[in-house]
Design a protein around this motif. Structure first.
Motif, mmCIF file in Angstrom:
data_model
loop_
_atom_site.group_PDB
_atom_site.id
_atom_site.type_symbol
_atom_site.label_atom_id
_atom_site.label_comp_id
_atom_site.label_asym_id
_atom_site.label_seq_id
_atom_site.Cartn_x
_atom_site.Cartn_y
_atom_site.Cartn_z
ATOM 1 N N HIS A 143 0.844 -1.190 0.000
ATOM 2 C CA HIS A 143 0.000 0.000 0.000
ATOM 3 C C HIS A 143 0.885 1.248 0.000
ATOM 4 O O HIS A 143 1.594 1.519 0.959
ATOM 5 C CB HIS A 143 -0.922 0.016 1.226
ATOM 6 C CG HIS A 143 -1.815 1.224 1.281
ATOM 7 N ND1 HIS A 143 -1.721 2.165 2.277
ATOM 8 C CD2 HIS A 143 -2.797 1.644 0.447
ATOM 9 C CE1 HIS A 143 -2.614 3.105 2.075
ATOM 10 N NE2 HIS A 143 -3.275 2.819 0.955
ATOM 11 N N SER B 202 -9.565 2.196 -8.955
ATOM 12 C CA SER B 202 -10.536 1.847 -7.916
ATOM 13 C C SER B 202 -11.368 3.078 -7.588
ATOM 14 O O SER B 202 -10.855 4.203 -7.574
ATOM 15 C CB SER B 202 -9.824 1.347 -6.660
ATOM 16 O OG SER B 202 -8.960 2.340 -6.149
ATOM 17 N N ILE C 192 -4.951 0.441 -8.441
ATOM 18 C CA ILE C 192 -4.439 -0.877 -8.064
ATOM 19 C C ILE C 192 -3.565 -1.365 -9.216
ATOM 20 O O ILE C 192 -4.049 -1.541 -10.338
ATOM 21 C CB ILE C 192 -5.564 -1.880 -7.789
ATOM 22 C CG1 ILE C 192 -6.423 -1.410 -6.613
ATOM 23 C CG2 ILE C 192 -4.998 -3.263 -7.499
ATOM 24 C CD1 ILE C 192 -7.609 -2.302 -6.325
ATOM 25 N N THR D 243 0.704 -6.861 -5.802
ATOM 26 C CA THR D 243 -0.321 -5.824 -5.920
ATOM 27 C C THR D 243 0.147 -4.580 -5.185
ATOM 28 O O THR D 243 0.574 -4.645 -4.033
ATOM 29 C CB THR D 243 -1.659 -6.305 -5.341
ATOM 30 O OG1 THR D 243 -1.480 -6.698 -3.975
ATOM 31 C CG2 THR D 243 -2.195 -7.480 -6.126
ATOM 32 N N ARG E 218 -1.259 -0.864 -4.164
ATOM 33 C CA ARG E 218 -2.512 -0.091 -4.070
ATOM 34 C C ARG E 218 -2.209 1.330 -3.628
ATOM 35 O O ARG E 218 -1.461 1.562 -2.688
ATOM 36 C CB ARG E 218 -3.459 -0.766 -3.072
ATOM 37 C CG ARG E 218 -4.846 -0.155 -3.012
ATOM 38 C CD ARG E 218 -5.794 -1.068 -2.239
ATOM 39 N NE ARG E 218 -5.316 -1.323 -0.891
ATOM 40 C CZ ARG E 218 -5.633 -0.560 0.161
ATOM 41 N NH1 ARG E 218 -6.411 0.493 0.016
ATOM 42 N NH2 ARG E 218 -5.173 -0.854 1.361
ATOM 43 N N CYS F 284 -11.179 0.748 -1.425
ATOM 44 C CA CYS F 284 -11.139 -0.518 -2.158
ATOM 45 C C CYS F 284 -9.955 -1.381 -1.730
ATOM 46 O O CYS F 284 -9.105 -1.756 -2.555
ATOM 47 C CB CYS F 284 -11.088 -0.281 -3.667
ATOM 48 S SG CYS F 284 -11.496 -1.749 -4.655
#
Length: 369
Positions: free
Chosen positions: A81, A127, A148, A159, A161, A166
């Protein structure tokens, strides 16, 4: 599994370059493992999570299993993230990610797309989230967007983000509860993420449709500047939604043709593409409806303003008659008719009242009052 015990802390001192007597070259941070930005990671063998001390150990475990078992789909899933550049560069060295995709993942603000770099795939998804408000203002935000990024390889999924909306925790938990879904491999994870994002699109589109229907019901009842502002704000948010949804349609439609996607997973991606087409059609129709509502509201507002002006003009015309008569007889000339007559004052008042009544009836008959 967000913990600082995954890796030993790396002291983030810049790499000191050669310093000349006159010039000092710029310094650069060294690549470090993702500690602060990592959400969770895990190695998945036969659809089940296997404990491993770190990302590198997980990847080594997975590749050893795949080399022993023909057709195995074990993989590593790392979730980040809003990571910093050194953290993503460290992952690029571990998984062999392309520098261009790494740069896109760090900078964000990318357009939805699907790109292939060698044996890996890089996909960008927008997202969106619907922000509910008790009262909308001119600066209120209704649609919040994020991004994303998905790095897809033969034995890994990374991934990245951006944005606090989301989250993918729900997707990971759903796949972990059903090992048969997780055993589809990295392509199965990409499908679950794309399906989750498109489902969010549909939810937000439905909520925006309800907002438009509510505004449409009040347009012809009563229009004020606040109503116009709300409609314009919805129009602006609909354009934001359209920019997030529409560009993904072409890349997602071409995704099943990629060699990275197994043949047994292609029909699942086509199903997600069909759902996205439905969302795009709904967003387009809602956007056109919002434009029509805005035009109708502006026309209705102008009509009400004209109606108010007619009422004001009618009353001004009615009051102009007694004002004119009073102004004439207020000039105080010595030789004026009816000034010395007993019936002069009642006659003038009668003329004023009669003229005002006739004008009022005429304006009412024409719909001005």
């Amino acid at each position: 599994m967000r913990t600082s015990t995954l890796f030993r802390r790396t002291t983030r001192h810049p790499v000191q370059q050669h310093v000349s007597r006159q010039l000092t070259k710029p310094v650069r941070e060294i690549c470090v493992p993702p500690v602060d930005s990592i959400v969770e990671f895990g190695a998945y063998i036969k659809g089940r999570k296997v404990a491993a001390p770190g990302i590198e150990e997980s990847l080594e475990l997975v590749r050893e299993h795949n080399s022993r078992s023909d057709g195995a789909k074990a993989f590593v899933w790392v979730g980040l993230h809003e990571p910093a550049a050194p953290e993503v560069e460290w992952l690029a060295g571990v998984f062999g990610l392309h520098p261009l995709s790494v740069e896109d993942a760090v900078k964000a603000h990318q357009r939805p797309k699907v790109e292939r770099y060698g044996d890996s795939l890089f996909m960008v998804l927008k997202s969106i989230a619907y922000l509910d408000h008790d009262e909308l203002t001119a600066t209120s935000e209704i649609i919040a967007t994020g991004e994303i990024m998905v790095f897809l390889g033969v034995d890994f999924v990374v991934t990245v983000r951006h944005g606090r909306h989301c989250p993918l925790t729900e997707v990971r938990e759903r796949l972990e509860d059903k090992p048969e879904l997780m055993d589809r491999g990295p392509a199965g994870v990409l499908h679950a993420i794309a399906d989750h994002v498109v489902d969010r699109y549909l939810q937000v589109a439905d909520l925006m449709q309800l907002e438009l229907e509510e505004v449409e019901a009040t347009v012809f009842a009563d229009v004020s500047s606040r109503d116009i502002n709300r409609i314009y704000q919805l129009k602006r948010e609909m354009l934001e939604l359209k920019r997030a949804v529409t560009p993904l349609q072409a890349p997602l439609a071409a995704l099943p043709q990629r060699r990275v996607i197994p043949s047994e997973m292609r029909e699942y991606f086509r199903d997600v593409g069909d759902h996205l087409s439905r969302v795009c059609e709904q967003v387009e129709s809602s956007n056109e409806l919002c434009s029509s509502i805005l035009q109708a509201a502006l026309a209705r507002s102008n009509a009400l303003a004209n109606e108010d002006m007619r009422k004001i003009s009618s009353w001004v015309a009615i009051l102009a008659v007694p004002t004119m008569i009073a102004g004439i007889y207020g000039m105080n000339f010595d030789f004026m008719p009816e000034t010395n007559q007993v019936w002069g004052y009642p006659a003038v008042l009668g003329v004023m009242i009669t003229a005002c009544v006739l004008l009022h009836r005429g304006f009412r008959r024409n719909g001005w009052l």
